[in-house]
Design a protein around this motif. Structure first.
Motif, PDB file in Angstrom:
ATOM      1  N   MET A 176     -15.798  30.007 -29.307  1.00  0.00           N
ATOM      2  CA  MET A 176     -15.567  29.589 -28.531  1.00  0.00           C
ATOM      3  C   MET A 176     -17.027  29.877 -27.532  1.00  0.00           C
ATOM      4  O   MET A 176     -17.476  29.044 -26.287  1.00  0.00           O
ATOM      5  N   THR A 177     -16.863  30.990 -27.886  1.00  0.00           N
ATOM      6  CA  THR A 177     -18.034  31.435 -27.275  1.00  0.00           C
ATOM      7  C   THR A 177     -19.486  30.786 -27.108  1.00  0.00           C
ATOM      8  O   THR A 177     -20.705  29.740 -26.873  1.00  0.00           O
ATOM      9  N   GLY A 178     -19.579  30.719 -28.455  1.00  0.00           N
ATOM     10  CA  GLY A 178     -21.043  29.482 -28.777  1.00  0.00           C
ATOM     11  C   GLY A 178     -20.668  28.613 -28.142  1.00  0.00           C
ATOM     12  O   GLY A 178     -22.202  27.697 -27.160  1.00  0.00           O
ATOM     13  N   TRP A 179     -19.920  27.895 -27.469  1.00  0.00           N
ATOM     14  CA  TRP A 179     -19.185  26.445 -26.478  1.00  0.00           C
ATOM     15  C   TRP A 179     -20.096  26.644 -25.504  1.00  0.00           C
ATOM     16  O   TRP A 179     -20.581  25.509 -24.582  1.00  0.00           O
ATOM     17  N   GLY A 180     -19.051  28.112 -24.789  1.00  0.00           N
ATOM     18  CA  GLY A 180     -19.377  28.072 -23.781  1.00  0.00           C
ATOM     19  C   GLY A 180     -21.135  28.977 -23.453  1.00  0.00           C
ATOM     20  O   GLY A 180     -21.679  27.823 -22.170  1.00  0.00           O
ATOM     21  N   ALA A 181     -21.920  28.902 -24.462  1.00  0.00           N
ATOM     22  CA  ALA A 181     -23.372  28.932 -24.369  1.00  0.00           C
ATOM     23  C   ALA A 181     -24.346  27.903 -24.291  1.00  0.00           C
ATOM     24  O   ALA A 181     -24.699  27.757 -23.277  1.00  0.00           O
ATOM     25  N   ALA A 182     -23.707  27.326 -25.009  1.00  0.00           N
ATOM     26  CA  ALA A 182     -24.276  25.911 -25.428  1.00  0.00           C
ATOM     27  C   ALA A 182     -24.227  24.656 -24.252  1.00  0.00           C
ATOM     28  O   ALA A 182     -25.112  24.539 -24.136  1.00  0.00           O
ATOM     29  N   ASN A 183     -23.242  25.063 -24.114  1.00  0.00           N
ATOM     30  CA  ASN A 183     -23.084  24.092 -22.600  1.00  0.00           C
ATOM     31  C   ASN A 183     -22.990  24.714 -21.658  1.00  0.00           C
ATOM     32  O   ASN A 183     -23.024  23.512 -20.000  1.00  0.00           O
ATOM     33  N   GLY A 184     -23.256  25.946 -21.120  1.00  0.00           N
ATOM     34  CA  GLY A 184     -23.733  26.937 -19.997  1.00  0.00           C
ATOM     35  C   GLY A 184     -22.338  26.576 -18.891  1.00  0.00           C
ATOM     36  O   GLY A 184     -22.944  26.350 -17.207  1.00  0.00           O
ATOM     37  N   HIS A 185     -21.075  25.890 -19.143  1.00  0.00           N
ATOM     38  CA  HIS A 185     -20.181  25.542 -18.192  1.00  0.00           C
ATOM     39  C   HIS A 185     -19.382  26.849 -18.558  1.00  0.00           C
ATOM     40  O   HIS A 185     -19.098  27.148 -19.652  1.00  0.00           O
ATOM     41  N   PRO A 186     -18.187  27.591 -17.737  1.00  0.00           N
ATOM     42  CA  PRO A 186     -16.654  27.524 -17.848  1.00  0.00           C
ATOM     43  C   PRO A 186     -15.750  27.291 -18.677  1.00  0.00           C
ATOM     44  O   PRO A 186     -16.172  25.998 -18.624  1.00  0.00           O
ATOM     45  N   LEU A 187     -15.127  28.029 -19.701  1.00  0.00           N
ATOM     46  CA  LEU A 187     -13.948  26.959 -20.767  1.00  0.00           C
ATOM     47  C   LEU A 187     -13.201  28.160 -20.684  1.00  0.00           C
ATOM     48  O   LEU A 187     -12.393  29.332 -20.281  1.00  0.00           O
ATOM     49  N   MET A 188     -12.150  27.226 -20.282  1.00  0.00           N
ATOM     50  CA  MET A 188     -10.267  27.909 -19.296  1.00  0.00           C
ATOM     51  C   MET A 188      -9.114  27.769 -21.053  1.00  0.00           C
ATOM     52  O   MET A 188      -9.075  25.911 -20.753  1.00  0.00           O
ATOM     53  N   LEU A 189      -9.133  28.845 -21.390  1.00  0.00           N
ATOM     54  CA  LEU A 189      -7.546  27.898 -22.932  1.00  0.00           C
ATOM     55  C   LEU A 189      -5.961  29.047 -22.519  1.00  0.00           C
ATOM     56  O   LEU A 189      -6.276  30.573 -22.831  1.00  0.00           O
ATOM     57  N   PRO A 190      -5.257  28.428 -22.077  1.00  0.00           N
ATOM     58  CA  PRO A 190      -4.206  29.013 -21.644  1.00  0.00           C
ATOM     59  C   PRO A 190      -3.814  29.852 -22.906  1.00  0.00           C
ATOM     60  O   PRO A 190      -3.066  30.294 -23.221  1.00  0.00           O
ATOM     61  N   ALA A 191      -4.040  28.606 -23.619  1.00  0.00           N
ATOM     62  CA  ALA A 191      -3.403  29.227 -24.899  1.00  0.00           C
ATOM     63  C   ALA A 191      -4.993  28.817 -26.317  1.00  0.00           C
ATOM     64  O   ALA A 191      -5.062  27.764 -26.840  1.00  0.00           O
ATOM     65  N   MET A 192      -5.272  29.738 -26.278  1.00  0.00           N
ATOM     66  CA  MET A 192      -6.303  29.727 -27.177  1.00  0.00           C
ATOM     67  C   MET A 192      -5.808  29.292 -28.330  1.00  0.00           C
ATOM     68  O   MET A 192      -7.450  29.207 -29.025  1.00  0.00           O
ATOM     69  N   ARG A 193      -5.391  30.061 -29.370  1.00  0.00           N
ATOM     70  CA  ARG A 193      -5.066  29.888 -30.560  1.00  0.00           C
ATOM     71  C   ARG A 193      -4.835  28.407 -30.423  1.00  0.00           C
ATOM     72  O   ARG A 193      -4.851  28.224 -32.765  1.00  0.00           O
ATOM     73  N   SER A 194      -4.771  27.544 -30.605  1.00  0.00           N
ATOM     74  CA  SER A 194      -3.804  26.186 -30.729  1.00  0.00           C
ATOM     75  C   SER A 194      -4.877  25.398 -30.290  1.00  0.00           C
ATOM     76  O   SER A 194      -6.018  24.326 -31.017  1.00  0.00           O
ATOM     77  N   ASP A 195      -6.963  26.003 -29.933  1.00  0.00           N
ATOM     78  CA  ASP A 195      -8.011  25.704 -29.768  1.00  0.00           C
ATOM     79  C   ASP A 195      -8.929  25.461 -30.730  1.00  0.00           C
ATOM     80  O   ASP A 195      -8.501  26.370 -32.050  1.00  0.00           O
TER      81      ASP A 195
END
Length: 345
Positions: free
Chosen positions: A1-20
């Motif tokens: 998830m950290t890598g996705w946020g850094a690669a895309n440069g956009h915020p990431l909000m997940l109410p249920a992170m374990r299911s991602d």
């Protein structure tokens, strides 16, 4: 998830992170009870420096204003990080600039000292020659005096010629194509040493220094530029005699070591302090201005030796102790590079 946020440069909000499916540490998230996740990139312009994240143990739907607040913190952090980088880079380059300025100042100081020394070295023998010429114009001296006068004039003339030759050779080896200008021929190291000893024999005898040759082998053949290699032997021998005390002894040794030859010039003179040894071959560098001024010197002799030896793919080093003398050692390949056998793969 950290890598996705850094690669895309956009915020990431997940109410249920374990299911991602992007969660790479599901076991740890379960162990610590992590549930919700908010990530915003640390951006400086278009560059992403990292991420700023919030993880909660209760299920939470992050509001847009919370995301924006965290993004504001991330922007401030990115500016601080970039400023810290710029500060470190500026300090590093400033240190480099200060060191470069220090070296330039030192080089300029050595250059000025070199010009003073060269002027002095030329003026001294020329003044002697001019003085004796004026004396001879006034009348013919006694035969014994005349012979002594001519001997001094001859020595002074030799000194001027040696200075000119040194300056010419320094200019020659500092050209970009110096190696191409080498006049390679078959030589004998023993004959080079003998010629140097003979040319300095009068100077050594005047100072009361004995010069010995130690060449056990009848011939030590090598290939190189005769004029330049003669300068190497002459400069080392001249220094050895110059800094030896009256009654001292200088030994010039030649040895064969497989595909290379070794030449040692050993004296029992004043020696060189350890702090000067690393710079003894630097251009313009002189160990002691007072000693140099008394003995004579320009600060390019050993530099010339080093550069000539380098052009012949050899090495030169010195071992010395104050008050116990010095040994200058030159190693030269028998064959010049253009005639050395190619290495097998």
């Amino acid at each position: 998830m950290t890598g996705w946020g850094a690669a895309n440069g956009h915020p990431l909000m997940l109410p249920a992170m374990r299911s991602d499916p992007r969660l790479g540490f599901n076991t740890l998230a379960e162990r610590y009870g992590y549930r919700s996740y908010l990530c915003v990139p640390l951006k400086r312009g278009e560059e992403v420096l990292g991420t700023l994240e919030v993880v909660t143990k209760e299920t939470r739907r992050f509001r847009p204003e919370e995301r924006d607040l965290l993004a504001a913190f991330a922007g401030a952090a990115a500016v601080a990080i970039e400023n810290a980088r710029l500060f470190e880079a500026t300090r590093f380059h400033l240190g480099q600039l200060e060191e470069a300025n220090r070296r330039l100042e030192e080089l300029d100081r050595l250059r000025r000292e070199y010009l003073r020394n060269v002027s002095h070295e030329f003026r001294t023998p020329l003044t002697v020659i001019k003085g004796y010429a004026e004396f001879l114009l006034e009348g013919t001296p006694e035969p014994a005096s005349f012979q002594e006068i001519m001997r001094v004039v001859l020595e002074s003339g030799d000194r001027v010629i040696d200075l000119v030759d040194t300056l010419i050779e320094v200019s020659r080896i500092e050209q970009g194509d110096a190696e191409r200008s080498l006049e390679i021929q078959s030589l004998d190291l023993g004959q080079l040493a003998l010629a140097s000893v003979e040319s300095l024999q009068r100077f050594a005898a005047k100072k009361g220094v004995l010069v010995d040759l130690d060449f056990p082998e009848e011939r030590l053949p090598l290939e190189g530029d005769e004029g330049l290699l003669h300068q190497v032997v002459r400069k080392l021998l001249d220094n050895a005699v110059k800094y030896s005390s009256p009654g001292g002894r200088v030994v010039v040794r030649g040895r064969s070591r497989g595909e290379e030859l070794r030449l040692d010039v050993e004296d029992g003179g004043i020696g060189i302090a350890a702090e000067h040894v690393p710079r003894i071959f630097d251009k313009f560098y002189m160990v002691d201005g007072g000693i140099t001024r008394r003995q004579g010197g320009t600060g390019v002799g050993l530099y010339l030796v080093r550069e000539i030896v380098r052009l012949h793919r050899g090495t030169v080093e010195v071992e010395s102790r104050p008050g116990q003398g010095s040994v200058f050692s030159v190693r030269l390949p028998r064959l010049h590079l253009s005639r050395q056998p190619e290495a097998r793969a």
